[in-house]
Design a protein around this motif. Structure first.
Motif, short mmCIF file in Angstrom:
data_model
loop_
_atom_site.label_atom_id
_atom_site.label_comp_id
_atom_site.label_asym_id
_atom_site.label_seq_id
_atom_site.Cartn_x
_atom_site.Cartn_y
_atom_site.Cartn_z
N PRO A 101 0.83 -1.22 0.00
CA PRO A 101 0.00 0.00 0.00
C PRO A 101 0.86 1.26 0.00
CG PRO A 101 0.04 -0.95 2.19
CD PRO A 101 0.77 -1.92 1.30
N THR A 105 -3.44 4.84 -1.31
CA THR A 105 -4.16 3.60 -1.62
C THR A 105 -5.64 3.69 -1.21
OG1 THR A 105 -2.18 2.23 -1.44
CG2 THR A 105 -4.31 1.13 -1.17
N LYS A 106 -5.90 4.13 0.02
CA LYS A 106 -7.28 4.23 0.48
C LYS A 106 -8.06 5.26 -0.34
CE LYS A 106 -6.56 2.73 5.26
NZ LYS A 106 -6.71 3.09 6.69
N ASP A 107 -7.39 6.35 -0.71
CA ASP A 107 -8.07 7.36 -1.53
C ASP A 107 -8.43 6.80 -2.90
OD1 ASP A 107 -7.80 9.18 0.52
OD2 ASP A 107 -5.90 9.98 -0.25
N LEU A 109 -8.99 3.62 -3.62
CA LEU A 109 -10.09 2.67 -3.44
C LEU A 109 -11.42 3.39 -3.28
CD1 LEU A 109 -8.39 0.08 -1.05
CD2 LEU A 109 -9.22 -0.37 -3.37
N LEU A 110 -11.43 4.45 -2.50
CA LEU A 110 -12.66 5.23 -2.32
C LEU A 110 -13.08 5.90 -3.62
CD1 LEU A 110 -12.02 6.86 1.18
CD2 LEU A 110 -13.68 5.07 0.62
N TRP A 157 -12.39 -4.09 -4.92
CA TRP A 157 -12.69 -3.95 -3.49
C TRP A 157 -12.84 -5.31 -2.83
CZ3 TRP A 157 -13.14 -0.99 0.74
CH2 TRP A 157 -12.97 0.39 0.61
N LYS A 164 -6.40 -9.02 2.13
CA LYS A 164 -5.99 -8.46 3.42
C LYS A 164 -6.18 -9.44 4.56
CE LYS A 164 -5.10 -4.70 4.54
NZ LYS A 164 -3.80 -4.06 4.89
#
Length: 276
Positions: A101, A105-107, A109-110, A157, A164
């Motif tokens: 990551p 990474t989270k941004d 995915l969102l 997703w 994970k």
């Protein structure tokens, strides 16, 4: 009332509630199925007829009028083709996001998930023009590309969540043995995630199979799947309920049978990571 009796009563009530919900959800499918064996007069009779002499005329008329096998083959090619292509793209993407990551990474995915909130009609014109200019209108390849892009965020997703949950000790042991990221993904991650990948693929196939908006707007006759065939039974004269039910039953049957045979993989994927 003792504690044991309370638990038994609770179990019975939960069971009754579960069966009630299941029957309510199943009833429209059951009614569609029996309506497909009625005549048009029986289908619109008031009160509805539960007992009648069944007929297979509607099914033969659907095949003669709509060439069911051709539409079914188009659905198979587009659904499985889009799913395979999406998995080829999504597996490396989810693997890199899960195990390597970055700050964004989270941004990312969102952002990918937020694209599902965009109404499809909002991008219909540009996609239609691109499909026309590149000769993809009324072609299975065009639908495969659209279905792939449509389901890619959800697939990434889901696979990201499955990856994970993998035990990190196994991955660390593979790295200590000198496994490259490619070897780790192919020889370790994929075998451990077969259930998750199978359930993700099955969900993608179902979503592609049921997609109607793009099928109706980007196909005419050559590449039209079963959803477009069902829509053709709506006419200015009204709805032919018996024939529409027969066409819907024929359209639902393949994916229901496929899901039945794949239920083991689906349950395994949905419960993946639940027990450590």
């Amino acid at each position: 009332m003792t504690l044991t009796q309370q638990r038994k009563l609770k179990t019975i009530l939960v069971g009754l509630a579960s069966w009630t919900v299941a029957l309510l959800l199943f009833f429209p499918i059951f009614w569609m199925f029996i309506t497909s064996f009625k005549t048009e007069l029986q289908a619109i009779s008031v009160p509805p007829q539960l007992f009648f002499e069944p007929t297979f005329e509607n099914f033969s008329l659907v095949q003669e009028r709509s060439d069911y096998l051709k539409h079914a083959w188009n659905s198979v090619v587009t659904s499985f083709g889009a799913t395979i292509l999406a998995l080829i793209i999504a597996i490396p993407a989810a693997y890199s996001m899960a195990f390597f990551p970055g700050k964004k990474t989270k941004d990312i995915l969102l952002w990918m998930l937020s694209t599902k909130m965009l109404p499809a009609v909002g991008v219909l014109v540009p996609i239609y023009i691109l499909s026309r200019d590149y000769g993809l209108l009324d072609s299975k390849l065009g639908l495969v590309i659209i279905f792939t892009l449509m389901n890619l965020p959800i697939i990434v997703w889901m696979l990201f969540s499955y990856f994970k949950d993998l035990p990190k000790e196994i991955l660390e042991a593979a790295r200590m043995d000198g496994a490259t990221p490619w070897d780790e993904m192919i020889k370790v991650v994929l075998p451990l995630s077969v259930g998750g990948i199978a359930s993700t693929g099955l969900l993608s196939i179902v979503l592609c199979w049921n997609e109607a908006f793009w099928s109706l707007n980007l196909t005419a006759s050559e590449a039209a799947p079963l959803t477009a065939m069902i829509a053709s039974y709506s006419s200015p004269e009204g709805l032919f309920w018996a024939k529409l039910s027969a066409a819907s039953t024929l359209a639902c049957a393949p994916i229901v049978i496929f899901g039945w045979f794949c239920q083991k993989q689906l349950v395994q994927g949905l419960t993946f990571g639940a027990v450590k």
